[in-house]
Write an enzyme that holds these catalytic residues in place. Structure first.
Site, PDB file in Angstrom:
ATOM      1  N   HIS A   1       0.829  -1.206   0.000  1.00 26.50           N
ATOM      2  CA  HIS A   1       0.000   0.000   0.000  1.00 26.50           C
ATOM      3  C   HIS A   1       0.863   1.256   0.000  1.00 26.50           C
ATOM      4  CE1 HIS A   1      -2.417   3.095   2.253  1.00 26.50           C
ATOM      5  NE2 HIS A   1      -3.262   2.787   1.288  1.00 26.50           N
TER       6      HIS A   1
ATOM      7  N   GLU B   1       2.104   1.808  -3.497  1.00 29.80           N
ATOM      8  CA  GLU B   1       0.997   2.329  -4.327  1.00 29.80           C
ATOM      9  C   GLU B   1       0.847   3.836  -4.152  1.00 29.80           C
ATOM     10  OE1 GLU B   1      -3.096   3.671  -3.667  1.00 29.80           O
ATOM     11  OE2 GLU B   1      -3.024   1.629  -2.842  1.00 29.80           O
ATOM     12  N   HIS B   2       0.959   4.329  -2.918  1.00 23.63           N
ATOM     13  CA  HIS B   2       0.855   5.776  -2.663  1.00 23.63           C
ATOM     14  C   HIS B   2       2.042   6.537  -3.239  1.00 23.63           C
ATOM     15  CE1 HIS B   2      -2.375   6.955   0.350  1.00 23.63           C
ATOM     16  NE2 HIS B   2      -2.628   5.675   0.123  1.00 23.63           N
TER      17      HIS B   2
ATOM     18  N   GLU C   1      -4.521   7.895   7.167  1.00 19.79           N
ATOM     19  CA  GLU C   1      -5.432   6.887   6.625  1.00 19.79           C
ATOM     20  C   GLU C   1      -5.615   5.739   7.619  1.00 19.79           C
ATOM     21  OE1 GLU C   1      -6.066   4.180   2.567  1.00 19.79           O
ATOM     22  OE2 GLU C   1      -4.261   5.423   2.793  1.00 19.79           O
TER      23      GLU C   1
END
Length: 423
Positions: free
Chosen positions: A46, A49-50, A126
């Protein structure tokens, strides 16, 4: 009809022409997510991905956004337990621009230290947001109770401690393992000619991979199911149950999807009608099927008043037992079959959905979907097919449970029903 191309280095591409569409969706699908991470790596899929959007050798983070806005396109990404996907949607005339910018971020991202530091703050928030969403917490806890602390049991976001520790070296080492030609599918769907799309994929992707072979994918054993609880001072208790199901390629997926729809997939479902409408124990109750490459689960979730937690858990369990014992009516069978067929057909009208559906199927099964064949398979489902999967699955004795909520006035002990689940 889709066209599949496999290049010499193992990269696969799938192109689906949709002549009535005015747009094109392009995606890079990588077969890795939290499932492949170690405890120290958890969250890095993740994180990558960011941070892949935070500047390349050619463009700054702002210039990536400006370029996409300048051609009127959209760009985004997401990470799941098994897959990371980077994708665009554009008008027909900007297909090459879309594939070029996807290639740029995929192969030439810089992972600058200052940009990584800034994005860590974003991801920490997040995680904080997820911590403040008890439904998310409950379903993450349910994954751990069913799969353990490894593989599919790992949370996608990871921990704040891990995220703060990640460096460019960590990113590059992880990408060396899984961002490889044989572990990637490029999927294009929309109003584009197949030959043109394949030529562009060859130009921007096929000849750019330095890493060819993926590291070994996680394929561990599932431990015995558990009943896990997390105390959190919130208004409701959130309860969830997970039972073994089938994997992505299993022929029984459609029959199990129909059974799931009948049990908890909508407002006319058994669980909704019993637990919410008749007993008034909750606002939200539903079930869903998650099918992965290796295994799958049927999951049930409800948010309830804390003092009614045991009553709601018992009501859900009784409904599952009744469902397994007595099966479904002909009317429920027909309604469930029509629902999964319409959901599939509706998805065919979105080139974004098709890009992801066909790409994911190719990534995990080596084949792709055929619309007419899939509709035919759904139409050919029989009442017996659904009865057989109900008889073979929905087994509370093999279930795991998770609960997130405040302390109750009564002592926090494992209920008889929870003991039954894992005995």
């Amino acid at each position: 009809m889709s066209y599949i191309k496999e290049f010499e280095n193992g990269l696969k591409a799938v192109v689906t022409e949709m002549q009535g569409s005015y747009s094109v969706s392009c995606g890079i699908l990588v077969k890795t997510g939290s499932i492949n991470e170690t405890a120290e790596e958890n969250g890095i899929s993740h994180f990558i991905e960011h941070t892949t959007f935070k500047g390349t050798e050619k463009r700054s983070a702002y210039e990536i956004s400006g370029f996409i806005d300048g051609i009127g396109a959209q760009i985004n990404a997401y990470t799941s337990k098994e897959m990371t996907c980077y994708y665009t949607k554009s008008t027909i005339e900007h297909v090459e621009d879309s594939l070029e910018v996807l290639s740029d971020i995929f192969f030439d991202s810089r992972y600058d230290r200052d940009e990584l530091a800034r994005e860590k703050g974003v991801i920490v928030e997040e995680i904080n947001m997820s911590e403040d969403t008890p439904e998310d917490l409950c379903l993450d806890l349910l994954a751990e109770s069913f799969y353990g602390k490894e593989g599919l049991g790992r949370p996608i976001l990871g921990s704040i401690k891990n995220v703060r520790s990640f460096t460019k070296k960590d990113v590059c080492e992880y990408m060396d393992k899984y961002y490889t030609a044989d572990n990637v599918v490029i999927s294009v769907a929309g109003n584009v000619k197949t030959d043109k799309a394949i030529d562009l994929i060859k130009k921007y992707f096929a000849e750019r991979f330095k890493r060819i072979k993926s590291a070994k994918q996680w394929n561990g054993e599932r431990p015995d199911p558990k009943n896990l609880k997390k105390i959190k001072q919130i208004e409701q208790s959130h309860i969830a149950i997970s039972m073994p199901a089938v994997d992505l390629a299993d022929e029984r997926v459609d029959a199990l999807s129909v059974a799931n729809i009948i049990l908890g997939g909508g407002m006319s479902s058994r669980l909704f009608q019993k637990v919410r409408e008749e007993l008034g124990l909750c606002y939200t109750v539903y079930s869903y099927l998650s099918a992965y490459k290796n295994g799958g689960v049927i999951e049930i979730y409800a948010g309830v008043n804390t003092e009614n937690r045991d009553t709601a858990l018992e009501a859900i369990a009784e409904e599952v037992e009744k469902f397994k014992k007595s099966g479904v009516t002909e009317e429920e069978f027909i309604r469930g079959k029509e629902q999964i067929k319409s959901a599939f057909i509706f998805g065919q009208e979105s080139n974004s959905a098709i890009m992801q559906l066909y790409g994911r199927k190719l990534l995990f099964t080596g084949d792709t979907a055929d619309v007419n064949d899939r509709i035919q398979k759904i139409n050919s489902l029989s009442y017996k097919d659904v009865s057989d999967v109900i008889d073979g699955f929905f087994d509370l004795k093999a279930a795991a449970t998770a609960t997130v909520g405040p302390k109750r006035s009564a002592p926090e002990t494992e209920t008889k029903r929870e003991k039954d689940f894992s005995n």
